[in-house]
Design an enzyme around this catalytic site. Sequence first.
Site, PDB file in Angstrom:
ATOM      1  N   ALA A   8     -14.911  55.631  -5.093  1.00 37.92           N
ATOM      2  CA  ALA A   8     -14.633  54.191  -5.075  1.00 37.92           C
ATOM      3  C   ALA A   8     -15.777  53.390  -5.664  1.00 37.92           C
ATOM      4  CB  ALA A   8     -14.372  53.725  -3.642  1.00 37.92           C
ATOM      5  N   CYS A   9     -15.410  52.298  -6.336  1.00 38.01           N
ATOM      6  CA  CYS A   9     -16.421  51.336  -6.760  1.00 38.01           C
ATOM      7  C   CYS A   9     -15.801  49.951  -6.662  1.00 38.01           C
ATOM      8  CB  CYS A   9     -16.936  51.620  -8.166  1.00 38.01           C
ATOM      9  SG  CYS A   9     -15.758  51.325  -9.493  1.00 38.01           S
ATOM     10  N   GLY A  10     -16.421  48.963  -7.259  1.00 37.43           N
ATOM     11  CA  GLY A  10     -15.929  47.599  -7.122  1.00 37.43           C
ATOM     12  C   GLY A  10     -14.517  47.421  -7.648  1.00 37.43           C
ATOM     13  N   THR A  15     -17.751  52.288 -12.924  1.00 36.01           N
ATOM     14  CA  THR A  15     -18.676  53.265 -12.341  1.00 36.01           C
ATOM     15  C   THR A  15     -17.942  54.409 -11.653  1.00 36.01           C
ATOM     16  OG1 THR A  15     -18.915  52.007 -10.290  1.00 36.01           O
ATOM     17  CG2 THR A  15     -20.522  51.586 -12.012  1.00 36.01           C
ATOM     18  N   VAL A  41     -13.377  49.601  -3.511  1.00 39.59           N
ATOM     19  CA  VAL A  41     -13.919  49.728  -2.156  1.00 39.59           C
ATOM     20  C   VAL A  41     -13.073  48.975  -1.135  1.00 39.59           C
ATOM     21  CG1 VAL A  41     -16.341  50.309  -2.550  1.00 39.59           C
ATOM     22  CG2 VAL A  41     -15.636  47.933  -2.664  1.00 39.59           C
TER      23      VAL A  41
END
Lengths: 93, 448
Positions: A8-10, A15, A41
């Site tokens: 997970a990322c933003g 990423t 996230v």
Amino acid sequence: MKKNVIVACGGAVATSTVAAEKIRELLKREGIDADVSQYRVNELESKKDNADLIVTTARVTKDLGVPVIHGVAFISGIGVEKTEQQILDVLRK
Amino acid sequence: MAVIQYIVDLGASVMLPIVIFIIGLLLRQGVGKSLRSGITIGIGFIGIGLVVDLLNQNLGPAAQSMADNFNLGLSVVDLGWPGTAPMAWASSMGLIAIPIAIAVNIIMILLRMTKVVNVDIWNIWHMAFTGAIVYVATGNFALGIVGVIVHAIIAYKLGDMFGQVTDKYFGLEGIAIPHGTSSYMGVFATPINDLLDRIPGINKINIDGEKIEQKMGPFGEPTIIGAILGFIIGLLAGYEVGQALQLAIQMAAVMVLMPMVVKLIMQGLLPISDAAKKMLDKRFSGSNFRIGLDPALLLGDSQVISASLLFVPLTIVIAALVPGNQVLPFGDLATIGFFVAMAVAIHKGNLFRTLISGSVIMFVTIWISNQMINVQTKLGQNVGLVDAGDRVSSLDQAGSPITYLLTKGLSVEMGIGFSIILVVYVFCFWYTFRKYKKQTLYVEDDQE
């Protein structure tokens, strides 16, 4: 048994894609059968239940009840081996 | 030359794969891998085209009817950064922005103007977008390049400036977050924070957002934001319940499908990104440098998540209040935290203060993006992502003061709006820069 890894990322675009690719390569190299999926996230709460491991590039402070590894090393390139070992430790348990 | 023009005319979904394939070969990635990267980026582009169509064809008319029914201006859909980044990559500035941004970075490092070593290739799209928009507005390619360069210089400097903040509040030592809305809008929070410190009574208010996250968590999920928003806009558009429900599910689908297709573009860029990272790592590493990374790293913080939850409805309210605004926030709502993440840290997690500075940030963003509708629509049409007749906008990057000031400044369209943003933004930037120089941008409290 097939493992379930969430990365997970933003925004689930940049990423986490980099980290997910590196994790797929790692698991293939080590012969671990796993699904690697990407989320934002703010989706973790509803997606965590089937996960064996969550890797986030953002530092998540909340306890999710699932092992969470901070995967910034895959993005910065510093300390990759240590993070890889942590991932293997969780998935081989 | 005729061959190049022919390929360019085939559109981004063919041109990008060919370019990526050739770059892959030059970087010695092998034929198979290069071919796969190239085709993947093309698939991403086809995918984003489908999703943008789904968004425009369904939300577009609904927003228009809603605007007509209530005399609200909100009829132009915000594509968000997931719809905007592909525009930047497909533009004539897209891929050349990468070597330019890296060169600017290296020159600044050698001249000791920055400590940031940016290995985040994806976010160069922000700079490429500025360049592409300047090019559309001025018709001058060289000025577009100037736009990329100036934006890059400012971004790396922002990475230095917020270093104290990202070290201490987010615990990201050795890292810089030079890109995106978090950093360039973060400068608004500095003077606001100091102002609030001086107002008796107000300076004591501190809201902790932890409970908000527990209670409202599910409402911050992109699927639910999309569905609720689609349903409400459908009803306000005068649709019957069944039709509104259809719009609800379509918009939830947009929220989920958007990152799925855009990540393919990132996958296609991975070989370039890896090669650039290796090259920079080899030359510039060690404690003298900060590695420049994506603002996504900031979005895991609890207070940032809480602020993001509150700013989903708040941004829509602000959009209705901005005078003359036509932009309907949508695509950026799922990641609205990007806009306020640095502000959260400047306020040390105090949600009350984030609500104030964040409202200013969103007001400015929407006000600017509203003035950029025409140029962004034109860019979208040039790269084949936006159909003729549709109008689009985006909070993340078309709402950026940097992009706006460069575009209006270089196309010599300097009205009252330009002057206001220029004065306010330069002041906030200067104020933040001064505190960074004095090392007082983030001072840890002795006792809580």
